[in-house]
Design a protein around this motif. Structure first.
Motif, short mmCIF file in Angstrom:
data_model
loop_
_atom_site.label_atom_id
_atom_site.label_comp_id
_atom_site.label_asym_id
_atom_site.label_seq_id
_atom_site.Cartn_x
_atom_site.Cartn_y
_atom_site.Cartn_z
N UNK A 79 2.02 11.62 48.62
CA UNK A 79 1.64 10.55 49.53
C UNK A 79 0.37 9.90 48.96
N UNK A 80 0.45 8.61 48.69
CA UNK A 80 -0.62 7.91 47.99
C UNK A 80 -1.28 6.91 48.92
N UNK A 81 -2.59 7.01 49.06
CA UNK A 81 -3.37 6.00 49.75
C UNK A 81 -3.71 4.94 48.70
N UNK A 82 -2.97 3.85 48.73
CA UNK A 82 -3.14 2.83 47.70
C UNK A 82 -2.20 1.66 47.93
N UNK A 83 -2.17 0.76 46.97
CA UNK A 83 -1.28 -0.40 47.00
C UNK A 83 -0.13 -0.12 46.05
N UNK A 84 1.12 -0.18 46.50
CA UNK A 84 2.24 0.27 45.66
C UNK A 84 2.68 -0.72 44.60
N UNK A 85 1.75 -1.09 43.72
CA UNK A 85 2.14 -1.93 42.58
C UNK A 85 1.12 -1.84 41.45
N UNK A 86 0.40 -0.74 41.36
CA UNK A 86 -0.49 -0.47 40.22
C UNK A 86 -1.57 -1.53 40.03
N UNK A 87 -2.30 -1.84 41.10
CA UNK A 87 -3.47 -2.70 40.99
C UNK A 87 -4.72 -1.84 41.16
N UNK A 88 -5.87 -2.40 40.81
CA UNK A 88 -7.08 -1.58 40.73
C UNK A 88 -7.84 -1.47 42.05
N UNK A 89 -7.40 -2.17 43.09
CA UNK A 89 -8.13 -2.10 44.36
C UNK A 89 -7.68 -0.88 45.16
N UNK A 276 -14.04 -12.48 37.58
CA UNK A 276 -12.67 -12.31 37.12
C UNK A 276 -12.38 -10.81 37.07
N UNK A 277 -11.32 -10.41 37.73
CA UNK A 277 -10.90 -9.01 37.75
C UNK A 277 -9.72 -8.87 36.80
N UNK A 278 -9.95 -8.20 35.67
CA UNK A 278 -8.89 -8.01 34.68
C UNK A 278 -8.10 -6.74 34.91
N UNK A 279 -8.41 -6.03 35.99
CA UNK A 279 -7.65 -4.85 36.35
C UNK A 279 -7.92 -3.67 35.44
N UNK A 280 -7.04 -2.69 35.50
CA UNK A 280 -7.17 -1.47 34.70
C UNK A 280 -6.39 -1.68 33.40
N UNK A 281 -6.98 -2.49 32.54
CA UNK A 281 -6.30 -2.96 31.34
C UNK A 281 -7.00 -2.41 30.11
N UNK A 282 -6.57 -2.84 28.93
CA UNK A 282 -7.13 -2.34 27.68
C UNK A 282 -8.64 -2.57 27.65
N UNK A 283 -9.42 -1.51 27.53
CA UNK A 283 -10.87 -1.62 27.70
C UNK A 283 -11.57 -2.33 26.55
N UNK A 284 -11.27 -1.94 25.31
CA UNK A 284 -12.05 -2.45 24.18
C UNK A 284 -11.97 -3.97 24.06
#
Length: 298
Positions: A79-89, A276-284
């Protein structure tokens, strides 16, 4: 007096739910969208104090690898407390002072493993173990023009960006409603998904084609060839990179990922967004383009 109410669907959420939302993806219409196009037993909890909504949580159930962040196969319904589409919020809204009470009540209401994703601060409770998850990458305090932005970059990154712009003279960008999202775009999304280190949600084509009207699709083409795309949305002075896709066979030739990244940043600046929120994306790459790490916790 504080009360907590379980709500079965987004249509029944209180009218003032959106007033507590800090992200586009927490709002009722987007939660409703996930119910229709990514159903996973979504349900919600609303916390009222003296009749006023003060906090809430979105919860869904998914069989995921229990140790997914260690890249160990261990499927288990969670059971996940979150948004069901892999966003960072986070999937929790409202007064942070209420979170401890809300989580404590969730442990009684939700039987089994409970995982809260993408919290914006570490959470201390005897009932939970806390740790880091993937960070979000944020560009804040944006300059007033694209020229000011490029001038602010360190020379090697500014030079690389200028080289990409010169080499991609025949690459065109076109913006359209997400209803034009195609099978080819979905295949490119699928390719990105399978290269991801952490796989939580695989979304179908209908999820993208039926996104709310404020989500915009940008396609990158070399001649008639689709080389990549992105979907972004503006909300509350923030420009969110939502999802993207790439033809990896052509990625190196056209530097497609960096072109997508540059386009999102340019769009956010030109639309006078504050961040600008780039999400949990490639960091470098995103850090080189001026992003800052914003830690997320689970």
């Amino acid at each position: 007096m504080r009360q907590i109410e379980k709500i079965k669907c987004a249509d029944d959420l209180p009218a003032d739910w959106d007033d507590l939302c800090t992200s586009r993806f927490q709002r009722r219409d987007f939660l409703r969208h996930t119910e229709y196009y990514n159903p996973c037993s979504q349900r919600y909890y609303a916390v009222f104090e003296n009749g006023n909504l003060i906090s809430g949580a979105s919860v869904y159930t998914r069989a995921i690898n229990l140790l997914t962040f260690l890249r160990i196969k261990s499927p288990w319904p969670i059971h996940i407390v979150g948004i069901p589409c892999s966003v960072s919020c986070p999937g929790i809204i409202g007064d942070p002072a209420v979170y401890s009470d809300l989580f404590t009540r969730l442990t009684g209401a939700e039987k089994g493993f409970l995982l809260a994703l993408n919290l914006e601060g570490p959470f201390k409770s005897e009932l939970f173990t806390s740790g880091n998850t993937l960070p979000a990458i944020i560009l804040d305090r944006l300059p007033d023009s694209w020229e000011s932005y490029t001038a602010s970059l360190r020379y090697p990154y500014r030079r690389r960006l200028q080289k990409i712009e010169r080499c991609n003279g025949n690459v065109t960008l076109s913006s359209s409603p997400c209803a034009s999202f195609s099978e080819e775009m979905h295949r490119q999304y699928y390719a990105v998904f399978h290269r991801s280190d952490v796989k939580l949600e695989l979304l179908n084509k209908d999820f993208f084609t039926n996104l709310p009207e404020d989500f915009r699709l940008v396609a990158l083409r070399a001649g008639t060839k689709l080389i990549g795309w992105d979907i972004a949305v503006a909300y509350n002075n923030c420009y969110y990179f939502f999802f993207g896709g790439i033809d990896y066979k052509l990625n190196r030739h056209y530097a497609t990922y960096l072109s997508i990244l540059a386009n999102i940043i340019r769009e956010g600046i030109e639309r006078k967004m504050q961040r600008i929120d780039l999400g949990q994306t490639a960091e470098i790459p995103t850090l080189r383009f001026g992003g800052a790490v914003c830690y997320r916790y689970m």
